[in-house]
Design a protein around this motif. Structure first.
Motif, PDB file in Angstrom:
ATOM      1  N   UNK A   1      34.963  15.775  58.735  1.00  0.00           N
ATOM      2  CA  UNK A   1      34.568  16.645  57.621  1.00  0.00           C
ATOM      3  C   UNK A   1      33.945  15.829  56.482  1.00  0.00           C
ATOM      4  N   UNK A   2      34.519  14.659  56.184  1.00  0.00           N
ATOM      5  CA  UNK A   2      33.967  13.824  55.114  1.00  0.00           C
ATOM      6  C   UNK A   2      32.581  13.289  55.479  1.00  0.00           C
TER       7      UNK A   2
ATOM      8  N   UNK B   1      36.576  23.615  57.689  1.00  0.00           N
ATOM      9  CA  UNK B   1      37.638  24.144  58.551  1.00  0.00           C
ATOM     10  C   UNK B   1      38.533  22.987  58.958  1.00  0.00           C
ATOM     11  N   UNK B   2      39.850  23.252  59.055  1.00  0.00           N
ATOM     12  CA  UNK B   2      40.814  22.207  59.413  1.00  0.00           C
ATOM     13  C   UNK B   2      41.930  22.803  60.269  1.00  0.00           C
TER      14      UNK B   2
ATOM     15  N   UNK C   1      43.191  17.798  49.306  1.00  0.00           N
ATOM     16  CA  UNK C   1      41.851  17.226  49.424  1.00  0.00           C
ATOM     17  C   UNK C   1      40.893  18.233  50.045  1.00  0.00           C
ATOM     18  N   UNK C   2      41.340  18.935  51.079  1.00  0.00           N
ATOM     19  CA  UNK C   2      40.494  19.976  51.683  1.00  0.00           C
ATOM     20  C   UNK C   2      40.180  21.084  50.675  1.00  0.00           C
ATOM     21  N   UNK C   3      41.157  21.455  49.894  1.00  0.00           N
ATOM     22  CA  UNK C   3      40.908  22.493  48.891  1.00  0.00           C
ATOM     23  C   UNK C   3      39.864  22.037  47.856  1.00  0.00           C
TER      24      UNK C   3
ATOM     25  N   UNK D   1      34.325  13.696  47.341  1.00  0.00           N
ATOM     26  CA  UNK D   1      34.175  12.925  48.573  1.00  0.00           C
ATOM     27  C   UNK D   1      34.846  11.558  48.449  1.00  0.00           C
ATOM     28  N   UNK D   2      34.695  10.920  47.285  1.00  0.00           N
ATOM     29  CA  UNK D   2      35.353   9.627  47.074  1.00  0.00           C
ATOM     30  C   UNK D   2      36.870   9.783  47.145  1.00  0.00           C
TER      31      UNK D   2
END
Length: 345
Positions: free
Chosen positions: A53-54, A79-80, A104-106, A136-137
């Motif tokens: 995802x990143x 999506x995860x 982090x996903x949120x 992203x960092x």
């Protein structure tokens, strides 16, 4: 049933029970190993899912920055399912680290939605793009802590070389120019340091000129490495020795100044004596000149020698004009005529 048959039956039954027990134990061990392998695979899947995802988000940000008329369709939803499956299962895992990954996903999803809205409305996406790169960092820093340190807190890890973090990012294809307008690896290292991870070496706080311009004596500082090893008695002894050294130095300087003053006085005395001698000599020479001038009138009374011009005829005082003959007069006249007719050549 005979006794031998009875013992045979007992031996066979016990052997069969032992074999059945071993089979059950082996089966349980296989189930346990498969369960552990499934847990490891699930947790590896969480890190793999976050890394994918990143990397996709980094690629999308690069496209948005490169394409002037980029649309919102470039940004795909986050999506995860792997993380959701791990959270739903009852496996033993670091739930705090899983919660950080969920946050982090949120954050990634919220920044992506804001950037998508800016692109859809035709607004300048600079601010939204900066927020997305910041998220992203944070995501890369979270992924590093999850994969390398098992999701531990940064303050619990200890010392880590910054080049190890850079090598880890190289292994996952996070290049230095992945994000536009910044150096990604440097930003991730500084973000981990800000989170409390002890990264070595520490960043420079002074330039070379500033460092070498500082007037600092580490032996005089009690908080310096050499000062902390000294006891109060040793510090007092060092202070006393420093005072004695300063007093000796001051006395030596005073003695040196006194010697210089004595030499200067002796030199001035010699110069004054020489000047007095020169003045005495000058006075003696002036007195001699005055003596010569005073003797001048005595010489003035003496008759001066007579001077004669060329061609002039002089007569002696004993010569009488009456005694001159006619021939002498004729010769005298010829001499006068010759004198009047002479011209210079």
């Amino acid at each position: 049933m005979s006794e031998s048959q009875f013992y045979t039956f007992i031996t066979g039954g016990v052997s069969l029970m032992i074999a059945a027990g071993l089979l059950v134990a082996w089966h349980l061990w296989r189930m346990r190993e498969e369960h552990q392998a499934g847990i490891v695979s699930a947790l590896d899947g969480v890190s793999h899912e976050l890394r994918i995802n990143l990397q996709r988000f980094v690629s999308e940000l690069g496209q948005v920055h490169a394409i002037q008329q980029a649309g919102p369709d470039l940004l795909l939803p986050v999506r995860h399912p792997q993380l959701d499956g791990v959270n739903a299962s009852m496996i033993r895992a670091n739930r705090n680290a899983l919660a950080v990954i969920g946050n982090t996903y949120q954050e990634l999803e919220a920044r992506k939605m804001a950037l998508r809205a800016a692109l859809a409305q035709g607004r300048d996406p600079v601010d939204s793009l900066d927020d997305a790169m910041d998220a992203t960092i944070n995501g890369i820093a979270t992924l590093y802590m999850w994969e390398v340190h098992g999701g531990a807190r940064p303050s619990e890890v200890g010392r880590v070389r910054s080049w190890d973090v850079r090598d880890w990012m190289k292994g996952h294809n996070f290049t230095q120019q992945s994000l536009p307008g910044m150096y990604l690896r440097d930003e991730v290292v500084e973000r981990l340091r800000a989170y409390g991870l002890h990264l070595t070496p520490k960043p420079l706080t002074h330039t070379a000129h500033e460092y070498y311009s500082m007037q600092y004596d580490r032996k005089a500082d009690i908080h310096a490495p050499f000062g902390r090893r000294k006891t109060p008695e040793q510090l007092e002894e060092a202070a006393r020795k420093a005072e004695e050294k300063a007093a000796k130095k001051a006395a030596k300087q005073a003695e040196k100044e006194a010697r210089k003053a004595a030499k200067a006085a002796e030199k001035a005395e010699k110069e004054s004596a020489k000047q007095a001698e020169d003045e005495a000599k000058a006075a003696a020479s002036l007195a001699a000149v005055d003596t010569v001038i005073d003797e001048g009138p005595a010489y003035a009374d003496e008759p001066a020698e007579e001077t004669y011009e060329e061609g002039q005829v002089f007569h002696s005082s004993h010569d009488d004009p009456s005694d001159m003959t006619d021939e002498d007069e004729d010769d005298y006249g010829m001499i006068e005529d010759a004198e009047t007719n002479t011209r210079p050549n």
